[in-house]
Structures are given as C-alpha cells and as structure tokens.
Scaffold this motif. Structure first.
Motif, short mmCIF file in Angstrom:
data_model
loop_
_atom_site.label_atom_id
_atom_site.label_comp_id
_atom_site.label_asym_id
_atom_site.label_seq_id
_atom_site.Cartn_x
_atom_site.Cartn_y
_atom_site.Cartn_z
N ILE A 85 40.44 41.48 51.20
CA ILE A 85 41.45 40.46 50.89
C ILE A 85 40.78 39.14 50.56
CG2 ILE A 85 43.30 39.05 51.89
CD1 ILE A 85 44.15 41.61 53.46
N LYS A 89 41.04 39.92 46.66
CA LYS A 89 42.48 39.96 46.39
C LYS A 89 43.22 38.65 46.62
CE LYS A 89 42.66 44.37 45.44
NZ LYS A 89 43.41 44.98 44.36
N LEU A 90 42.73 37.78 47.47
CA LEU A 90 43.47 36.59 47.89
C LEU A 90 43.87 35.71 46.72
CD1 LEU A 90 44.58 35.34 50.47
CD2 LEU A 90 42.48 34.00 50.63
N GLY A 97 48.65 41.55 44.37
CA GLY A 97 47.39 40.99 44.83
C GLY A 97 46.95 41.68 46.09
N TYR A 98 47.17 41.05 47.22
CA TYR A 98 46.64 41.57 48.48
C TYR A 98 47.67 42.27 49.35
CZ TYR A 98 48.44 37.20 50.54
OH TYR A 98 49.22 36.15 50.94
N GLU A 99 48.89 42.49 48.85
CA GLU A 99 49.91 43.10 49.72
C GLU A 99 49.52 44.50 50.19
OE1 GLU A 99 51.26 44.81 45.79
OE2 GLU A 99 50.35 42.94 46.41
N GLU A 101 46.42 45.81 50.64
CA GLU A 101 45.36 45.72 51.64
C GLU A 101 45.89 45.13 52.94
OE1 GLU A 101 45.00 44.95 48.44
OE2 GLU A 101 43.42 46.33 47.82
N LEU A 102 46.79 44.15 52.84
CA LEU A 102 47.38 43.57 54.04
C LEU A 102 48.22 44.61 54.78
CD1 LEU A 102 47.80 41.10 55.84
CD2 LEU A 102 49.74 40.49 54.38
#
Length: 130
Positions: A85, A89-90, A97-99, A101-102
C-alpha cells in the motif's frame, strides 16, 4: 447445525480464501522472479525482496490454508500488504488503488486476532518446545 459450527465454517471459508489468494500472488512472483525483481527495482527496492515477498505469500498462503501458525502468517501478510500500500498503491487513492490490498490486510489482521487465543498459542508453544 449449531451456531458454533456455523461460525467455524464461516471463518474457515475466509481463512482458506485468504490463503489461496496470497499463495496465488506469491506463486506469480516466484515463477517470474526476473520481472518481479525489475518491478521492485523500479520502486527503489532491492530485487532480492521479490523472492522474499513471493515466498512469504506462497508458503504463508499454504500455511494459512492448512491452519499452521495462523497468527504469525497473518502478521507477515499484514506487513507485506502494508508495504504494498505504502510503496505502490497509496498514491492511486482508495478506489482502483489500495482498496484490494487494504481489504486483504484487514482480513489478515482479523485472522491473526481470531486465532491468537490462549488455546491456539499454547498448542503452538507446545509444538515448538518439543
């Protein structure tokens, strides 16, 4: 079927799917170390991290599926995903984007917390002491 059995089935489904997802991503990295290493280098990271991250994902994913050292594997996943992230991705924002991985990070943290009860830790310590 009683409620406890349904809870166990539900958490097992999530654990197995997390393991499959992480193992598959790790397999992709390990089978293309040159490409993955080049990508890591483009981020300013050592190319050797490609193998390390790939193995954490691949072996950790298989261990997650099997239920082996789940809290430790989950912690490793949290570290890998947080790194992804922050480094990749951030800057893309949350959506597209980072959803993803989050989401995997939160599921990993949940698995770690769920399996980090006294009984599980005592069983693992007994195995380590032997």
């Amino acid at each position: 079927m009683n409620a406890d059995k349904l809870k166990y089935i539900g958490i097992s489904m999530i654990k197995i799917m997390l393991g499959i997802t992480m193992a598959w991503h790790g397999f992709a990295k390990v089978t293309d170390l040159q490409g993955t290493g080049q990508f890591f280098a483009s981020l300013g990271l050592p190319t050797q991290m490609a193998l390390m991250i790939g193995l954490i994902e691949l072996i950790g994913g298989l261990m997650m599926i099997a239920g082996i050292l789940v809290p430790i594997v989950a912690l490793l996943f949290v570290g890998v995903l947080a790194g992804a992230i922050v480094t990749v991705k951030l800057q893309s924002g949350f959506l597209n984007g980072y959803e993803y991985e989050l989401f995997l990070l939160v599921v990993s943290a949940g698995m770690g917390l769920f399996y980090a009860d006294d009984k599980y830790l005592q069983r693992m310590l007994a195995i380590i002491r032997k």
